[in-house]
Write an enzyme that holds these catalytic residues in place. Structure first.
Site, PDB file in Angstrom:
ATOM      1  N   ASP A   1      15.845  22.237  15.139  1.00 47.31           N
ATOM      2  CA  ASP A   1      16.688  23.020  14.682  1.00 47.31           C
ATOM      3  C   ASP A   1      16.295  23.941  13.294  1.00 47.31           C
ATOM      4  OD1 ASP A   1      19.087  23.538  16.127  1.00 47.31           O
ATOM      5  OD2 ASP A   1      20.158  21.746  15.511  1.00 47.31           O
TER       6      ASP A   1
ATOM      7  N   LYS B   1      21.691  22.089  27.239  1.00 48.09           N
ATOM      8  CA  LYS B   1      20.278  21.891  26.615  1.00 48.09           C
ATOM      9  C   LYS B   1      19.671  20.775  27.465  1.00 48.09           C
ATOM     10  CE  LYS B   1      21.921  23.103  22.112  1.00 48.09           C
ATOM     11  NZ  LYS B   1      22.648  22.769  20.904  1.00 48.09           N
TER      12      LYS B   1
ATOM     13  N   GLN C   1      23.417  17.637  17.044  1.00 49.09           N
ATOM     14  CA  GLN C   1      24.711  18.611  17.384  1.00 49.09           C
ATOM     15  C   GLN C   1      25.746  18.951  16.170  1.00 49.09           C
ATOM     16  OE1 GLN C   1      24.544  20.758  20.429  1.00 49.09           O
ATOM     17  NE2 GLN C   1      26.181  21.789  19.196  1.00 49.09           N
TER      18      GLN C   1
END
Ligand code: NDP
Length: 296
Positions: free
Chosen positions: A121, A54, A98
């Protein structure tokens, strides 16, 4: 006739190129550089690989990448403190925590502590609600990537029968909402669904997000259907570790009209959509028009 293969790797490269061009224009015209903060707790090897990837792709499209690697025993309060700081930082437009988090941390609390406007997200309860009510939301990256590929493949999804196998908050449910938003007739199937083969055979669009290797064989696929295989499963075959999807590719490809392979289908789209979401968040935060074709 064999199905056409939807090349997610190539599609993701096009999305990243588009994001890069938009980022360059933002910087030139407005002096604005979108920033993405990724928070990683602990040393889970798979999560470390994702976070590295990422960060690399964020920099490649011209955005700022901020990585916060925290020890596995960090307290929930300390983690929440960091989120408060990131929420207040004007250089940061997207925040990604995460998952999974260690068990002593309440993941829901942490996810819902992120400013919804920076929740790239799309897991914050506000974004879930906005998506569910058809309002402008931050949309989870994997289903957004699936939607982009479907829109690219079909002139319109309106009226199509869509079946989503899997009802997770990360993939299945938001995928179903997005398909409904594009006027599909949507069925969500799961482990308690009766006669799953018959349900799948109705689908013009079949999205598999289960996590069971090659569970869906070709004879569950309606001839000509578009099959989106979200599954990523590691199996041992012929003495080698291989990645396979939830769909049995070899048999499904003989029946479907189009299909995403694993690897090289949905997978690469997820990070590309994370970058797209960060760009969208930066535009929204600054009252600028959103880039076209990168949102739901
Ligand atoms: P979850 O484990 O959270 O959800 C799986 C879903 O599948 C559940 O709703 C479950 O039903 C359903 N299910 C399980 N067994 C069956 C069955 N026999 N018949 C029908 N439905 C069944 O998984 P995720 O949604 O997080 O992920 C799904 C897959 O997608 C995984 O392989 C994951 O690795 C992959 N993935 C890929 C991503 C990418 O970037 N390409 C991103 C995220 C996930 P029930 O609710 O009834 O238990």
């Amino acid at each position: 006739m064999a199905a056409s293969i939807i090349d997610g790797k190539a599609f993701a490269a096009r999305v990243r190129a588009k994001v890069a061009a938009e980022v360059s224009a933002l910087s030139r015209d407005h002096g604005l550089i979108p920033g993405l903060a990724v928070v990683l707790v602990g040393e889970d090897p798979a999560s470390q690989v994702y976070v590295r990837s990422k960060g690399k792709q964020t920099v490649e499209v011209g955005m700022q990448s901020f990585e916060h690697r925290l020890p596995v025993d960090i307290s929930e309060a300390e983690l929440l403190n960091l989120i408060v700081k990131l929420n207040a930082d004007p250089e940061i437009h997207g925040i990604l925590v995460q998952l999974p988090l260690p068990s002593h941390v309440n993941s829901e609390l942490v996810v819902n502590a992120v400013d919804p406007a920076k929740d790239v997200d799309g897991f914050h309860i506000s974004n879930v609600g906005l998506l569910g009510t058809g309002q402008k939301a931050m949309v989870p990256c994997t289903p957004l990537g699936c939607l982009m590929m479907l829109r690219d493949h079909h002139d319109s999804l309106s009226g199509m029968d869509a079946v989503v196998v899997g009802r997770s908050n990360i993939v299945g449910k938001p995928m179903a909402q997005l398909l409904l938003g594009d006027s599909c007739t949507v069925t969500i199937a799961h482990s308690r669904t009766r006669d799953l083969p018959a349900v799948c055979r109705r689908a013009d669009i079949l999205v598999a997000a289960v996590g069971r290797p090659e569970m869906i064989p070709g004879d569950w696929v309606k001839p000509g259907a578009t099959v989106i295989d979200v599954g990523i499963n590691r199996i041992e075959r012929d003495g080698k570790t291989r990645l396979v999807g939830d769909v049995h590719f070899e048999s499904a490809t003989k029946v479907a009209g189009a299909i995403t392979p694993v690897p090289g289908g949905v997978g690469p789209m997820t990070i590309a959509c994370l970058l797209a979401n960060t760009l969208t968040a930066a535009c929204r935060a600054n009252g600028l028009p959103e880039p076209e074709g990168l949102t739901a």
